[in-house]
Design an enzyme around this catalytic site. Sequence first.
Site, PDB file in Angstrom:
ATOM      1  N   CYS A  18     -16.415 -14.832   9.858  1.00 26.39           N
ATOM      2  CA  CYS A  18     -15.157 -15.344  10.885  1.00 26.39           C
ATOM      3  C   CYS A  18     -14.036 -14.277  10.797  1.00 26.39           C
ATOM      4  O   CYS A  18     -14.014 -13.271   9.533  1.00 26.39           O
ATOM      5  CB  CYS A  18     -14.373 -16.621   9.941  1.00 26.39           C
ATOM      6  SG  CYS A  18     -13.137 -17.062  10.693  1.00 26.39           S
ATOM      7  N   SER A  42     -11.139 -14.078   9.927  1.00 20.73           N
ATOM      8  CA  SER A  42     -10.491 -14.329   8.800  1.00 20.73           C
ATOM      9  C   SER A  42     -10.434 -13.073   7.637  1.00 20.73           C
ATOM     10  O   SER A  42     -10.191 -12.714   6.901  1.00 20.73           O
ATOM     11  CB  SER A  42     -10.033 -16.022   8.010  1.00 20.73           C
ATOM     12  OG  SER A  42      -9.362 -17.126   8.555  1.00 20.73           O
ATOM     13  N   HIS A  96      -8.982 -10.240   8.556  1.00 27.63           N
ATOM     14  CA  HIS A  96      -7.724  -9.867   8.345  1.00 27.63           C
ATOM     15  C   HIS A  96      -8.025  -9.550   6.743  1.00 27.63           C
ATOM     16  O   HIS A  96      -7.235  -8.403   6.390  1.00 27.63           O
ATOM     17  CB  HIS A  96      -7.145 -10.904   8.280  1.00 27.63           C
ATOM     18  CG  HIS A  96      -6.703 -11.429   9.920  1.00 27.63           C
ATOM     19  ND1 HIS A  96      -6.058 -10.944  10.169  1.00 27.63           N
ATOM     20  CD2 HIS A  96      -6.995 -13.342  10.049  1.00 27.63           C
ATOM     21  CE1 HIS A  96      -5.694 -11.958  11.333  1.00 27.63           C
ATOM     22  NE2 HIS A  96      -6.101 -12.301  11.567  1.00 27.63           N
ATOM     23  N   HIS A 142     -15.961 -17.959   4.155  1.00 24.14           N
ATOM     24  CA  HIS A 142     -15.476 -19.437   3.061  1.00 24.14           C
ATOM     25  C   HIS A 142     -15.696 -20.276   4.331  1.00 24.14           C
ATOM     26  O   HIS A 142     -15.245 -21.188   4.413  1.00 24.14           O
ATOM     27  CB  HIS A 142     -13.478 -19.361   3.903  1.00 24.14           C
ATOM     28  CG  HIS A 142     -13.403 -18.615   5.271  1.00 24.14           C
ATOM     29  ND1 HIS A 142     -13.580 -17.456   5.729  1.00 24.14           N
ATOM     30  CD2 HIS A 142     -12.841 -19.423   6.462  1.00 24.14           C
ATOM     31  CE1 HIS A 142     -12.883 -17.551   6.852  1.00 24.14           C
ATOM     32  NE2 HIS A 142     -12.778 -18.673   7.108  1.00 24.14           N
ATOM     33  N   CYS A 175     -15.627 -24.182   9.370  1.00 25.64           N
ATOM     34  CA  CYS A 175     -14.039 -23.271   9.743  1.00 25.64           C
ATOM     35  C   CYS A 175     -14.326 -23.562  10.999  1.00 25.64           C
ATOM     36  O   CYS A 175     -13.320 -24.755  11.823  1.00 25.64           O
ATOM     37  CB  CYS A 175     -14.298 -22.228   9.635  1.00 25.64           C
ATOM     38  SG  CYS A 175     -12.737 -21.416   8.986  1.00 25.64           S
TER      39      CYS A 175
END
Length: 365
Positions: free
Chosen positions: A38, A40, A43, A59, A167
């Site tokens: 993902c 994320s 990041h 996650h 997610c």
Amino acid sequence: MKAVVFQEPNTPTQFGNVEVEGPKAGEVRVKIAAAGVCHSDLHVMRGEWDVTAPLVMGHEGAGVVTELGDGVTSLAVGDHVVLSWVPPCGECRYCMAGHEARCQKVATLVAPKGVLFDGTSRLSRGDETLHHYLGVSSFAEEAIVPASGAIKVRDDAPLDILAVVGCAVATGVGAVTNTAGVEPGSTVAVIGCGGVGLNIIQGAKLAGAERIVAIDLLPEKTDVAGQFGATDRINASEGDSVEQLFALIPDGVDYAFDAIGRTETTEQSVQMLALGGASVIVGLPPTGAKASFEPLVLAESDQRILGSNYGSVRPSIDIPAIVDRYMDGQIKLEPLISSRRPLSEAQQALDDLQSGGALRTLLIP
């Protein structure tokens, strides 16, 4: 077990052996079937978010319960589960009110400190403690998670494909149905047609939106958006997206979703609104990013700006419902998956995502 470890920003992830302690009270061990990659995760890799490192990444994932900690009665060994990166504590005022995506214990302990509910980690490498990422750490052969973060789903659904539900799908569909409450006949714009954006689009279709405008810099992504229910497409590389939107829908849209989370896309989402419209911020920006808007225009136009964390979902209710809708043919999952790679190729999968050439890559242990 084998796992993918993030050590520090802007350096390659490490793949190798990690020690994992068994589940404590209220926790379960899950054998990972697949994990989704993902934005994320990018990041974290870029150092754009504050995380406690070193940590085991990931996650988004799904798997099979193989061991129960003391006191766990909601699950059984052999259950198929989708992992939720918000494992509700069930005790804070937000959980008690049914707003589980806002769980205070997750927001103040699990997420920022990289631990489970007792404040400790189950992961290590030699003498070094490794932290959990968002209470999941799915880039591994196994995960120890709170029982509330392992959501039981039906056994006849393909576990590898279900990895993206935890997610991308829950966040996108939930932003439409839970956060925004999009009504039938509405007009909707979605900025960013990656994994989350495509699920916002199919959530808008499920909600009965009349016009759904897909906006992206890459025309191949807006082409894919048509499979998920987009009625109109804007190529953001060919001029101002706001101007192109008003050329399509002169009054503006009832709902504009920012699935990217950059300052300029957040500001565009507000500028695209019709009277009474709502801008919904779903994509997450780097820590400290600021966006601006004109409060007078917002007030006089009776408009709203809404933040959507995890699609405002109630994991134990919404995730099984999404799986059911997938099995009934109402939700598409397969087109979200651009490739599959072995867990050892996690860094290559992250590089693919960063280049813009991937939707969701599944890592298979």
